[in-house]
Design a protein around this motif. Sequence first.
Motif, PDB file in Angstrom:
ATOM      1  N   LEU A 121      28.856  18.163  67.215  1.00  0.00           N
ATOM      2  CA  LEU A 121      27.965  19.313  67.376  1.00  0.00           C
ATOM      3  C   LEU A 121      28.320  20.407  66.384  1.00  0.00           C
ATOM      4  O   LEU A 121      27.433  21.006  65.767  1.00  0.00           O
ATOM      5  CB  LEU A 121      28.049  19.842  68.806  1.00  0.00           C
ATOM      6  CG  LEU A 121      27.284  21.138  69.104  1.00  0.00           C
ATOM      7  CD1 LEU A 121      25.787  20.951  68.896  1.00  0.00           C
ATOM      8  CD2 LEU A 121      27.581  21.602  70.536  1.00  0.00           C
ATOM      9  N   ALA A 122      29.618  20.671  66.200  1.00  0.00           N
ATOM     10  CA  ALA A 122      30.039  21.709  65.249  1.00  0.00           C
ATOM     11  C   ALA A 122      29.603  21.366  63.830  1.00  0.00           C
ATOM     12  O   ALA A 122      29.255  22.257  63.043  1.00  0.00           O
ATOM     13  CB  ALA A 122      31.555  21.900  65.314  1.00  0.00           C
ATOM     14  N   THR A 123      29.593  20.090  63.488  1.00  0.00           N
ATOM     15  CA  THR A 123      29.138  19.670  62.156  1.00  0.00           C
ATOM     16  C   THR A 123      27.656  19.975  61.982  1.00  0.00           C
ATOM     17  O   THR A 123      27.238  20.529  60.946  1.00  0.00           O
ATOM     18  CB  THR A 123      29.389  18.172  61.956  1.00  0.00           C
ATOM     19  OG1 THR A 123      30.751  17.863  62.272  1.00  0.00           O
ATOM     20  CG2 THR A 123      29.096  17.764  60.521  1.00  0.00           C
ATOM     21  N   PHE A 124      26.862  19.618  62.970  1.00  0.00           N
ATOM     22  CA  PHE A 124      25.427  19.910  62.919  1.00  0.00           C
ATOM     23  C   PHE A 124      25.191  21.412  62.869  1.00  0.00           C
ATOM     24  O   PHE A 124      24.337  21.906  62.107  1.00  0.00           O
ATOM     25  CB  PHE A 124      24.742  19.293  64.132  1.00  0.00           C
ATOM     26  CG  PHE A 124      23.282  19.636  64.273  1.00  0.00           C
ATOM     27  CD1 PHE A 124      22.388  19.408  63.247  1.00  0.00           C
ATOM     28  CD2 PHE A 124      22.807  20.195  65.453  1.00  0.00           C
ATOM     29  CE1 PHE A 124      21.037  19.728  63.373  1.00  0.00           C
ATOM     30  CE2 PHE A 124      21.463  20.519  65.601  1.00  0.00           C
ATOM     31  CZ  PHE A 124      20.577  20.292  64.557  1.00  0.00           C
ATOM     32  N   GLN A 125      25.932  22.177  63.638  1.00  0.00           N
ATOM     33  CA  GLN A 125      25.788  23.633  63.624  1.00  0.00           C
ATOM     34  C   GLN A 125      26.198  24.227  62.277  1.00  0.00           C
ATOM     35  O   GLN A 125      25.625  25.221  61.827  1.00  0.00           O
ATOM     36  CB  GLN A 125      26.612  24.241  64.758  1.00  0.00           C
ATOM     37  CG  GLN A 125      26.056  23.929  66.141  1.00  0.00           C
ATOM     38  CD  GLN A 125      26.999  24.328  67.256  1.00  0.00           C
ATOM     39  OE1 GLN A 125      28.225  24.216  67.132  1.00  0.00           O
ATOM     40  NE2 GLN A 125      26.451  24.793  68.372  1.00  0.00           N
ATOM     41  N   GLU A 126      27.182  23.614  61.621  1.00  0.00           N
ATOM     42  CA  GLU A 126      27.566  24.070  60.279  1.00  0.00           C
ATOM     43  C   GLU A 126      26.425  23.843  59.293  1.00  0.00           C
ATOM     44  O   GLU A 126      26.169  24.676  58.413  1.00  0.00           O
ATOM     45  CB  GLU A 126      28.822  23.328  59.814  1.00  0.00           C
ATOM     46  CG  GLU A 126      29.382  23.801  58.488  1.00  0.00           C
ATOM     47  CD  GLU A 126      30.111  25.132  58.557  1.00  0.00           C
ATOM     48  OE1 GLU A 126      30.209  25.804  57.512  1.00  0.00           O
ATOM     49  OE2 GLU A 126      30.580  25.513  59.651  1.00  0.00           O
ATOM     50  N   MET A 127      25.711  22.735  59.442  1.00  0.00           N
ATOM     51  CA  MET A 127      24.563  22.475  58.584  1.00  0.00           C
ATOM     52  C   MET A 127      23.478  23.524  58.815  1.00  0.00           C
ATOM     53  O   MET A 127      22.850  24.014  57.863  1.00  0.00           O
ATOM     54  CB  MET A 127      24.032  21.060  58.843  1.00  0.00           C
ATOM     55  CG  MET A 127      25.018  19.970  58.445  1.00  0.00           C
ATOM     56  SD  MET A 127      24.569  18.319  59.061  1.00  0.00           S
ATOM     57  CE  MET A 127      23.233  17.895  57.937  1.00  0.00           C
TER      58      MET A 127
END
Length: 480
Positions: free
Chosen positions: A396-402
Motif C-alpha cells: 500500500l505504501a508503494t502505491f501511495q508513493e506513486m
Amino acid sequence: MIKVILLSFLFCSFASLAKNTVLIENVTIISSHLQAPQMQMNVLLEDGRITQITQKNISSFDLKIDGKGKFLTPGIMDSHAHVSSIPGMGFGVESAALKHPNLLKAYYEQQPKSFLYYGVTQILDPNPGVNFNHFTSSPKHPDYFRCEVITTKNTFPYVEKTDELSRSMFTYLVDERAKENDKNSVESIVREIDNSGASCIKLYFEDGYGNASQWPTLSPKTLQRIKVSAEKLDLPILAHANALDMQQLALAAQVDVIAHGMWNWGQYAREKQVSIEISETLDRIIADEVGYMPTQRVIAGLGEVMLPDIAHSPDFLPITPKSLIDWYKTPEAQWFKEELRIGFDGMPDESIAGVFLYGRIAKGNKIIDYLSKVNYPILLASDFPGSPSFANQPGLATFQEMKAMVDAGLSLENVLAAATINNAKQFKIDKDYGTVEVGKIANLLLLKNNPLSSIESWNSIDMIILRGNPIHREELAVNQ
C-alpha cells in the motif's frame, strides 16, 4: 541398457511437455520502452521469461489468459523497503514485536503477499536488519535484492542504539583507522559485503535529527576509500540523506543514489520556494546523474499516524492481519504517537499531522517538481515503513508513493518509468527487469484499466505474474 535409454527418453519427453508456458492473448502492452501502447498483442511466457510478443496466433501453450480489454505492464520495483520492519512496532529490547510473537508471525506470513497484492514484484532492501529469511522463504514473494550498511560505532545509526538487539542489526562496522589489509578496514568490509551477495552499499549521512548536529559523520578519507573499493566491485552506493547539508556531503562523496527526499532545508526552512543554494545542489544531482528517491511516504506516515481514524482505514483490510489491526486500536500501540507529541509542546494531533502532511510534504514536492521539469528520471522508493508509524503498510505504501509523485507533478508516463525501468537501470538489472520485452523475466501485471489514463489504474490489478506464474490478486489478500 535399452531399458535405461528408454526411461531416459521418456523422462526427457515428459520434461519437454511439462514446460511452463503461458499465453496472454489479445492484450494491450504498456511499457516505457514503447512510444505508444501496443494493442492486440499475444505474449508467450516460457520457463519464467517472455519468449514471444507478436500479433500472430500462438498455438502451443499450457495455459491461456484472456487479455482482451486489459493492460500488461512490467511488475513494479520498490527500491527502498525494509522487510524486517513491522509497522507500529519499534526495534530493540522495548520492541512491541517481542511482546507479541503471534502478531509478528501473522504479519511476516502476510507481508510478502501484501507487496504482491499491490503489484510489487521486485524489492530492494537497503537495510535488511538481522533477518530477511522469513521473506525469501515465503512461497510467494517479490524478487529480493539488498544493500548492506557500512557504519562505525561512533556514527549514525549505530551511535544512537542503546541495546544489543538494535546494535546487532549493524554487522559491517568499519574501523576508520584500520589499514587496507586489517580485519575491519574499509576495503575488507566492502569485500565481505560483495561476497555476501548484496547488490549495493548503504551509507548514512546524518548528524542529528531536525536541526541537531550532535553525531559525527564518516570522514572524507573513509568515504573516498569506500567509493574506490565499491567501484572496483561494481557496488552502487546509496546515501541516507534528507537534509540540504547532508545531501551536499553525499554528493561530495560521489554516491550513486540519494535515498531520501530533501525535507530539511536548513537555514531556508521558512522559505516557500527553492533557494539558489538548493537549486544548485539539485543541479549537481542532475549533472552527476545521481539517482533520486523522494520517499514522500516517510513524511506522510508521520502525519497520518496522528489522525484519529487511521487504524480503521479500509485500505488495511486486504493486506494487514486482523489481529494486527486490532492491536493498532489499543493504547499500547499509541506509543509512537506519544513520542511524536513530545516535540510539539501540546499541539493538537490534527495540527501535528498538518505539519507533516502540508508543511514538510510541500517541501518534498518542490524538489520533485524541480527535477520533473527537466524530465529527470526519479526512482520509486517508499522507504516502507519509514518509521514506527503504522500508517504505512506493505505494498500500500508503494502505491501511495506513486500517487504522491502525481501530486507533486510527475506525469503518468514518468511514474510508470519510475516504478519500472528507472529502478532497473539504476541497479543494473535492466537486462532482466523493467520492460515488457522478449528475454526479460516474466514479472508482469495484468491491469483492468490503463495506467497512462489514471494513477488509480495501478490499483486495478487483475493478475500478478511472478516469474511466469499467474496469481489472481484475491489469492494474495489476508486469510486467503
